[in-house]
Design a protein around this motif. Structure first.
Motif, PDB file in Angstrom:
ATOM      1  N   ARG A   1      38.097  80.760  23.603  1.00 27.69           N
ATOM      2  CA  ARG A   1      38.334  80.001  22.378  1.00 27.69           C
ATOM      3  C   ARG A   1      37.191  79.020  22.116  1.00 27.69           C
ATOM      4  NH1 ARG A   1      43.145  79.608  19.680  1.00 27.69           N
ATOM      5  NH2 ARG A   1      44.324  80.267  21.512  1.00 27.69           N
TER       6      ARG A   1
ATOM      7  N   TRP B   1      34.971  78.798  18.753  1.00 28.26           N
ATOM      8  CA  TRP B   1      34.790  77.559  17.985  1.00 28.26           C
ATOM      9  C   TRP B   1      33.302  77.281  17.765  1.00 28.26           C
ATOM     10  CZ3 TRP B   1      32.392  72.844  18.367  1.00 28.26           C
ATOM     11  CH2 TRP B   1      32.814  71.849  17.477  1.00 28.26           C
TER      12      TRP B   1
ATOM     13  N   SER C   1      47.970  77.969  26.215  1.00 29.03           N
ATOM     14  CA  SER C   1      47.328  78.538  25.024  1.00 29.03           C
ATOM     15  C   SER C   1      47.551  77.656  23.808  1.00 29.03           C
ATOM     16  CB  SER C   1      47.848  79.952  24.759  1.00 29.03           C
ATOM     17  OG  SER C   1      49.260  79.943  24.566  1.00 29.03           O
TER      18      SER C   1
ATOM     19  N   GLU D   1      45.283  74.474  24.140  1.00 29.55           N
ATOM     20  CA  GLU D   1      43.889  74.793  23.823  1.00 29.55           C
ATOM     21  C   GLU D   1      43.700  75.011  22.328  1.00 29.55           C
ATOM     22  OE1 GLU D   1      40.388  77.720  25.542  1.00 29.55           O
ATOM     23  OE2 GLU D   1      42.478  78.383  25.609  1.00 29.55           O
ATOM     24  N   ALA D   2      44.634  75.723  21.703  1.00 27.14           N
ATOM     25  CA  ALA D   2      44.537  75.981  20.274  1.00 27.14           C
ATOM     26  C   ALA D   2      44.561  74.673  19.483  1.00 27.14           C
ATOM     27  CB  ALA D   2      45.682  76.892  19.830  1.00 27.14           C
TER      28      ALA D   2
ATOM     29  N   TYR E   1      41.110  72.671  19.807  1.00 26.85           N
ATOM     30  CA  TYR E   1      40.010  73.152  18.988  1.00 26.85           C
ATOM     31  C   TYR E   1      40.304  73.030  17.492  1.00 26.85           C
ATOM     32  CZ  TYR E   1      37.541  74.612  23.111  1.00 26.85           C
ATOM     33  OH  TYR E   1      36.874  74.596  24.309  1.00 26.85           O
TER      34      TYR E   1
ATOM     35  N   LEU F   1      50.010  76.470  14.521  1.00 28.99           N
ATOM     36  CA  LEU F   1      50.366  77.292  15.687  1.00 28.99           C
ATOM     37  C   LEU F   1      51.249  78.471  15.271  1.00 28.99           C
ATOM     38  CD1 LEU F   1      51.132  74.620  18.446  1.00 28.99           C
ATOM     39  CD2 LEU F   1      49.113  76.096  18.261  1.00 28.99           C
TER      40      LEU F   1
END
Length: 441
Positions: free
Chosen positions: A18, A22, A390, A393-394, A397, A441
């Motif tokens: 990821r 980015w 996950s 982290e999403a 970023y 999300l």
């Protein structure tokens, strides 16, 4: 390796797919070229090179990358309590540069003496005596050496999942496998116990905490019988987990019974971060030593300090520190100005009041987003725990794309540590960015 592949890692690692996505979406050739040059000359390591981005400036609560994008910095390596480039801190360093840029060992200087006096008067140990060092890991090492000299014992007890620095002695007492693995034998006598973490107690407490972790630490101290020191964070910085109120009182009493010293490492959480000038104040006990750092240099100069009870001034024939920059006048000048700013601008009160409001809003946010499983905080030390690595982290970023920077800790925790000078408008910007990222999300 993904951010969440090691649940005990201190921050987000740089080997994430990821992260690459980015960078491809946001960075131009100018930044990419600087990152390429960085990677060409620096040894690679998982939490820095290859780097995420490249910066050109930092002011107040904001960092700016080389392409001019601004990010509200809720990371700051926990070193920016008074923000970046505070005029009082910069002015103190500039004045010192003109008169005394360096002080060789064997000599002292007015800024270094004045700083030690101030820490002795303000610090969490009444009348404590001081040693200075360039960084927190070195100060932890000094505390370990002083404990050996003072007690005649070399054993320590510390916590799994803790962090005390990245040097070999510091990772020996630290408890994160990420830093300990693949580096060969560590220091002998470094025992570890379960941390006081009610969220995931391995000792069977369940939803009702019986302080089994305190009982186990007491057991280890009594069975070993010759432990020199218990080394611990009064509150876990990255995951913002505070032990139950009775915990430290029991550990203080166990140390007194067995002759072990109690050392608190509040390097990242000192100077108002928790809504108290020193996190030790919230523990209800007085340790034998306290280690300070990070924000002590005002986000400008590297500096850490060891405070010890006056009775521990017993190492006159040893070299506990002996660092080239041990009594750096520049670092001491920065620290004196930082302490003045914290008092004059009432930043401890600001941290406590603004932190309470932000934590309340984060908890309301958690009611709207099922991906959040918990919100914790003291002052402007805040954590938003996500259900899955996950998702964490999403969100990180997505927030970077919206101009908000923070780090992910232990795979699932959004660690939020803004400057204590944060304005109301800036706090709302951060909350809006986080809300928007969660909605995606």
């Amino acid at each position: 390796m993904s951010v969440g592949s090691d649940k005990t890692v201190e921050g987000d690692v740089n080997l994430s797919d990821r992260r690459v996505e980015w960078q491809h979406a946001h960075l131009s050739g100018q930044t990419s070229e600087l990152l390429r040059r960085d990677e060409e000359v620096y040894l690679r390591q998982a939490l820095s090179t290859p780097c995420l981005n490249a910066l050109s400036s930092a002011h107040g609560s904001w960092i700016v990358d080389v392409e001019g994008r601004r990010y509200l910095d809720f990371h700051g390596n926990s070193a920016h309590q008074v923000g970046y480039g505070h005029p009082a801190v910069i002015g103190a360093v500039k004045d010192c540069l003109d008169t005394l840029p360096f002080c060789p060992r064997r000599y002292t200087n007015e800024p270094a003496v004045a700083l030690a006096e101030k820490l002795s008067n303000l610090g969490p140990i009444a009348g404590g005596k001081v040693l200075l060092a360039p960084g927190g890991a070195e100060a932890v090492g000094m505390a370990m050496k002083l404990a050996r000299v003072a007690t005649g014992r070399f054993k320590t007890v510390s916590m799994w999942d803790s962090f005390h620095g990245a040097s070999l002695d510091a990772i020996s007492v630290g408890g994160e496998s990420f830093f300990r693995r693949n580096v060969g034998p560590l220091l002998p006598g470094t025992e570890h116990v379960s941390p006081p973490d009610p969220r995931r107690c391995p000792l069977g407490c369940g939803t009702t905490c019986s302080l089994a972790c305190a009982s186990y630490l007491e057991y280890v101290l009594e069975k070993e019988g010759d432990v020199g020191a218990v080394i611990a964070e009064p509150i876990r910085c990255t995951t913002v987990v505070a032990p139950p109120p009775e915990y430290w009182r029991r550990i203080r009493a166990a140390c007194d019974r067995t002759g072990a010293l109690l050392i608190f490492d509040e390097i990242p959480v000192c100077l108002g971060r928790t809504g108290a000038l020193f996190a030790t104040e919230l523990s209800g006990v007085e340790p034998d030593m306290v280690v300070l750092g990070k924000g002590l240099g005002g986000g400008v100069m590297p500096l850490a300090a060891l405070l010890a009870r006056p009775e521990l001034d017993v190492a006159s024939e040893s070299a506990l520190g002996h660092y080239t920059h041990e009594k750096s006048p520049l670092s001491a000048a920065a620290a004196l100005a930082t302490l003045d700013v914290i008092v004059e601008e009432r930043l401890v009160e600001r941290s406590r009041d603004l932190g309470a409001r932000m934590i309340g809003e984060l908890r309301s946010m958690a009611e709207r987003h099922a991906a959040i499983v918990d919100v914790r905080g003291l002052g402007l030390l805040m954590a938003v725990e996500m259900a899955e690595p996950s998702a964490a982290e999403a969100v990180m970023y997505a927030c970077l794309s919206r101009g908000l920077s923070f780090k992910v800790s232990s795979g699932t925790v959004l660690t939020l540590t803004p400057p204590l000078t944060l304005s109301d408008d800036e706090s709302q910007f951060a909350l809006s960015a986080l809300e928007s990222a969660l909605a995606c999300l």
